[in-house]
Design a protein around this motif. Structure first.
Motif, mmCIF file in Angstrom:
data_model
loop_
_atom_site.group_PDB
_atom_site.id
_atom_site.type_symbol
_atom_site.label_atom_id
_atom_site.label_comp_id
_atom_site.label_asym_id
_atom_site.label_seq_id
_atom_site.Cartn_x
_atom_site.Cartn_y
_atom_site.Cartn_z
ATOM 1 N N PHE A 68 0.882 -1.235 0.015
ATOM 2 C CA PHE A 68 -0.088 -0.216 -0.113
ATOM 3 C C PHE A 68 0.970 1.406 -0.111
ATOM 4 O O PHE A 68 2.236 1.232 0.361
ATOM 5 N N ALA A 75 0.850 3.853 2.065
ATOM 6 C CA ALA A 75 1.076 4.416 3.240
ATOM 7 C C ALA A 75 1.622 3.220 4.169
ATOM 8 O O ALA A 75 1.422 3.087 5.432
ATOM 9 N N TYR A 76 2.556 2.254 3.668
ATOM 10 C CA TYR A 76 3.128 1.292 4.307
ATOM 11 C C TYR A 76 2.258 0.098 4.961
ATOM 12 O O TYR A 76 2.166 -1.111 4.508
ATOM 13 N N ALA A 77 1.369 0.747 5.937
ATOM 14 C CA ALA A 77 0.298 -0.189 6.523
ATOM 15 C C ALA A 77 0.804 -1.572 6.986
ATOM 16 O O ALA A 77 0.310 -2.515 7.174
ATOM 17 N N PHE A 80 1.621 -3.435 10.310
ATOM 18 C CA PHE A 80 0.810 -3.687 11.565
ATOM 19 C C PHE A 80 1.644 -2.956 12.740
ATOM 20 O O PHE A 80 2.768 -3.588 12.903
ATOM 21 N N PRO A 81 1.416 -2.001 13.314
ATOM 22 C CA PRO A 81 2.246 -1.232 14.318
ATOM 23 C C PRO A 81 2.768 -1.917 15.444
ATOM 24 O O PRO A 81 3.561 -1.815 16.209
ATOM 25 N N ASN A 82 1.665 -3.163 15.969
ATOM 26 C CA ASN A 82 2.114 -3.754 17.206
ATOM 27 C C ASN A 82 2.833 -4.857 17.003
ATOM 28 O O ASN A 82 2.968 -5.609 17.827
ATOM 29 N N LEU A 83 3.152 -5.149 15.624
ATOM 30 C CA LEU A 83 4.031 -6.512 15.453
ATOM 31 C C LEU A 83 5.336 -5.949 15.062
ATOM 32 O O LEU A 83 5.539 -5.014 14.487
ATOM 33 N N PHE A 125 10.214 -2.679 16.036
ATOM 34 C CA PHE A 125 8.906 -2.291 15.641
ATOM 35 C C PHE A 125 9.048 -1.237 14.360
ATOM 36 O O PHE A 125 9.839 -0.592 14.110
ATOM 37 N N PHE A 133 7.726 1.601 13.912
ATOM 38 C CA PHE A 133 8.142 2.766 14.113
ATOM 39 C C PHE A 133 9.613 3.246 14.111
ATOM 40 O O PHE A 133 9.961 4.299 14.121
ATOM 41 N N ARG A 176 6.580 -8.553 3.298
ATOM 42 C CA ARG A 176 5.515 -9.089 3.981
ATOM 43 C C ARG A 176 4.361 -9.756 2.674
ATOM 44 O O ARG A 176 3.795 -10.532 2.843
#
Lengths: 352, 262, 287
Positions: free
Chosen positions: A81, A83-85, A87-90, A130, A132, A146
């Motif tokens: 995508f 905007a990267y997309a 998953f910020p929690n993984l 992560f 971020f 991914r």
């Protein structure tokens, strides 16, 4: 039969016709770009292939199987995508392994695939980070990994580079293309950036207002645009108006100056036609090898680094031309009377 | 239709029923004062009660004072933290969130013990002093909402640049605050102010324990002694709360119209 | 007032003086006073007697029912509020519902206290609209069936009137923060809807959900007005016991009051500590 076969695809939002009679056959391993301005229907078409939008009519076949009624998670497609997309929690590794994990694959296989993918995107050390903690370019490479980790039949990229800096954009597009070639994966790449489309693609689909205006390899798209829209959208272009004096020999006048194209024109004498000339096909000063020329005065000079863009005023119309910057040569001054030469074979004629 | 949408409608319908019934029930009850017919007798009785007028105007006055004190304490602080002391930010935020954790009844208990007639600062000894204490308590209750609103407002303007521009034109701190910063965050302050108003107007615990003649305790006493008037008062209070929220929406929308789109 | 000279930088903390003074006088010192008072013996000095006095059956029962009501209303408020918020954000309801619903939530979350008690009395009290309606039309006497507004479930049901809207107000922005691309990326990678919620959406929402749960708990635990107006002092929840203590204790030993108030701070404090701890675990991936 082609690997990806899109036939008679139509999409309406209410009464708005966003994709009109779209047909495309993509061979296995091909890299296809959808190029066009925003709102031209390229992303909608891509999302119909992915399964996020349902076509109003038409069929999409992947590897011989009609997928229109399959949900996105049944299509075995990889998608990246804008905007990267991620998953910020993984973590990076968990992101890459996500597709295999939801498919219930054994731990060892996931670990192995993640390591392989991290190698492919040249970020072998970053599995534990992560999202971020990564730069935009790194995030997008992880997103690519991914998408590829599930070994998809088809890779879809929706303007993946448009959120990145110019420098990273160039290096990453080479990397994406290299990975795509190495894996031999059939790819559709949506972009509004003609440079990206021209430099990466096997073939380009230029879209405008829901219609595929032209499908062809980059060389053809750039040098032999089929429509005025394609000519104008891909590359910069001087669009000029001329009057036909003799259709048989291709004689015309441009702001009063005669030009002879030496090929027949499909218009009556006295009719007005449109001409198109790329700035890089024009040169400053007389050239023995070219057969066309125009006279005018220098309107302004833009210094673009490696290239000088000079705009020359004729009698009313203006042509822009590009010449390479060389330190030995002083650029022309504004107001200079100059001659502009070109090969008449490079003049593109469109009617009206 | 997708099944998920059916669930969504169902959730909404149950929710609507739960929230509508008490309101309908209250309105219906408030109209039942005269036997057999619906009438506005309860409202008439309430509005003509001098006690109602006295306590209501007391609470309105306290609410307005709370807003003034809240703005005076919070706006310069939030501004100062943004401009000069960003490192204080977590501390200030923590303090402004404390009132959500410390129950109001504990707070007012602390006031009563700390500022009683035999203490170093006998605020509860006089009516004026107690009012001051009540005002401070209300400001503490409003702290989380007011600070958040003002801080959000400050975030949308470039505090440092505005301040430097004003200073370069020779403005002093009071001028900067009153003429530059406050007008620019007016909408944020207003939405915080309406929320404060809604909280203070019906507040019960602080006023009851500090023994002040406010609207909240009056409501409670009336509720213990009458049948229909309380329902009428509940309807009136609900209308006031609704008006406050409506005004917040209104000023926010007005601001969107006056702002340059970004 | 002149603009400060460059050397005034180190005096910048002076600007914090009004706020600090205010917070100390009217928030921090009064609270600390209570906490210290709970441990101070009659003639000065440290004692645990007051706190030990909390461990009598009646006070323990008050704490127990308070905590249970607060937990129930916070938990149900979270679940129901979350369901409603989901239905207006990702549930595919038409967009026009959203604005009025959020406005209404703003109103209802502030419609607490005495008037709320009146509203529920007028609805579910012995003469309330719903009670009478069910009795006269369906022959169902909810009071005969054991329902009582002045009970655990009655109070919980009443508290939900402000708990649910508060949850909606807080969680809707968080749900908006779930980007469409995350769902689509999960979907295209083969995840089912449940897998997406379990592996991506819930972990991302966790901190917000936990924080709201703690907030709703404290919100219900400290609420006096609604319960007092609803039940008088017939239902012994902690804030009402404390309220009665403060009203009547002027000449009595105030220390049981200190201990009660201290107990309340401890309970909401534990709630928030639990939240902070869970949050630090759930938020490793946030900047």
């Amino acid at each position: 039969m082609a690997f990806l076969d899109i036939t008679r695809l139509e999409k309406f939002y209410g009464t708005t016709h966003v994709v009109k009679d779209f047909n495309l056959a993509v061979e296995k391993g091909e890299f296809i770009s959808f190029l066009g301005p925003s709102g031209c229907g390229k992303t909608t078409t891509l999302r119909m292939v992915a399964g996020f939008e349902t076509p109003s009519s038409g069929s999409i076949r992947i590897d011989g199987r009609d997928v229109v009624n399959l949900r996105p998670n049944q299509r075995n497609i990889g998608m990246v995508f804008q905007a990267y997309a991620l998953f910020p929690n993984l973590t990076v590794a968990q992101n890459i392994g996500f597709g295999l994990k939801v498919a219930g694959r054994p731990r060892a296989e996931i670990d192995e695939r993640v390591r392989e993918m991290l190698g492919i995107i040249h970020l072998p050390e970053l599995g534990g980070r992560f999202p971020f903690q990564l730069s935009g370019g790194q995030q997008q490479r992880v997103a690519l990994a991914r998408a590829l980790a599930i070994r998809p039949k088809l890779l879809l990229l929706d303007e993946p580079l448009s959120a990145l800096d110019a420098k990273i954009r160039v290096s990453l597009r080479q990397e994406i293309r290299a990975i795509q070639k190495k894996l031999g994966i059939t790819t559709i790449y949506v972009t509004h950036d003609q440079e990206e489309a021209l430099s990466m693609s096997d073939r380009i689909v230029v879209m405008n207002a829901g219609v595929a205006e032209q499908v062809g390899d980059p060389f053809t798209i750039y040098n032999r645009p089929a429509t005025r829209f394609v000519a104008g959208f891909v590359g910069t272009l001087n669009a000029l108006d001329a009057i036909v004096t003799d259709p048989a020999t291709g004689s015309i006048t441009l702001d009063g100056q005669p030009i002879r194209l030496n090929r027949p024109i499909d218009a009556a004498a006295g009719a007005s036609i449109g001409l198109a000339l790329r700035p890089e096909t024009l040169a400053l000063g007389p050239r023995p090898e070219t057969d066309g020329s125009l006279r005018g005065t220098v309107r302004d000079v833009q210094f673009l680094g490696s290239v000088l863009r000079v705009r020359v005023a004729l009698d009313g119309q203006v042509v822009a031309l590009d010449s390479f910057n060389t330190a030995a040569l002083r650029p022309p001054a504004v107001g200079d009377a100059v001659e502009v030469s070109f090969a008449t074979a490079d003049v593109l004629v469109s009617d009206g | 239709m997708k099944p998920s949408r059916i669930w969504a409608w169902l959730a909404l319908a149950v929710g609507a029923l739960y929230f509508a019934l008490p309101l309908i029930g209250t309105i219906e009850f408030s109209l039942r004062m005269r036997r057999g017919v619906y009438s506005f007798d309860a409202y008439r009785a309430v509005l003509s009660d001098p006690q109602f007028r006295a306590t209501f105007s007391f609470s309105v006055f306290m609410a307005l004072m709370t807003i003034v004190l809240g703005v005076l304490v919070i706006a310069p602080t939030a501004y100062w933290v943004r401009l000069k002391l960003p490192r204080w930010r977590p501390i200030v935020e923590f303090i402004t969130l404390l009132p959500l954790v410390v129950p109001p009844i504990v707070l007012v208990f602390g006031y009563i013990r700390l500022y009683n007639t035999s203490s170093w600062l006998p605020l509860t000894g006089t009516a004026g002093g107690t009012n001051l204490l009540l005002l401070a308590g209300y400001t503490v209750l409003a702290l989380p909402y007011m600070y958040r609103a003002v801080d959000t407002g400050l975030r949308t303007i470039d505090v440092a640049t505005l301040t430097e521009a004003a200073q370069s034109l020779g403005a002093g701190w009071i001028t900067i605050m009153a003429r530059i910063i406050l007008p620019n965050i007016m909408v944020a302050i207003l939405s915080g102010a309406f929320l404060t108003f809604a909280i203070v107007i019906g507040e019960f615990v602080l006023a009851a324990l500090l023994n002040r003649p406010a609207f909240g305790p009056y409501l409670q006493v009336l509720g213990a002694n009458r049948a229909y008037e309380p329902a009428a008062l509940a309807v009136i209070t609900f209308a006031i709360t609704w008006a406050c929220m409506g005004l917040i929406q209104l000023v926010t929308r007005l601001q969107k119209h006056t702002q340059v789109p970004r | 007032m002149a603009a400060p000279a460059p050397t005034a930088r180190s005096w910048a903390w002076l600007g914090m003086l009004p706020f600090t003074l205010f917070a100390l006088m009217f928030l921090l010192v009064p609270t600390m006073f209570i906490v210290v008072g709970a441990f101070r013996a009659e003639g000065g000095g440290f004692t645990l007697d007051h706190v030990m006095n909390l461990f009598t059956p009646s006070i323990l029962a008050a704490f127990s029912i308070s905590i249970r009501i607060s937990l129930a209303s916070a938990f149900l408020g979270c679940v129901i509020g979350f369901a409603v918020a989901c239905s207006i954000t990702v549930g595919g309801l038409p967009g026009w519902i959203r604005g009025p619903l959020l406005t209404f939530s703003g109103v209802a979350s502030n419609f607490a206290g005495v008037p709320l008690a009146f509203a529920f009395l007028a609805t579910l009290g012995r003469l309330g609209l719903v009670t009478v309606f069910l009795r006269e039309w369906f022959g169902i006497n909810i009071y005969a069936l054991g329902f009582n507004l002045l009970s655990f479930w009655g109070l919980t049901l009443t508290y939900l009137f402000f708990q649910i809207p508060l949850m909606i107000l807080i969680v809707t922005p968080a749900l908006d923060g779930l980007r469409r691309e995350w769902r689509e990326a999960a979907e295209v990678l083969g995840a089912s809807r449940a897998q997406y919620w379990w592996m991506v959406a819930f972990p991302i929402l966790w901190p917000t959900l936990l924080g709201t749960l703690a907030l709703l708990f404290a919100n219900a635990f400290g609420a006096v007005a609604t319960a007092y107006a609803l039940t008088g002092s017939s239902l012994s929840i902690v804030p009402i016991v404390l309220f009665a203590q403060i009203r009547g204790d002027v000449l009595q030993d105030p220390h049981i009051g200190y201990a009660l108030a201290f107990g309340m701070i401890v309970v909401t404090g534990i709630g928030n500590a639990f939240y902070i701890w869970m949050r630090s675990r759930a938020e490793r991936w946030i900047k």
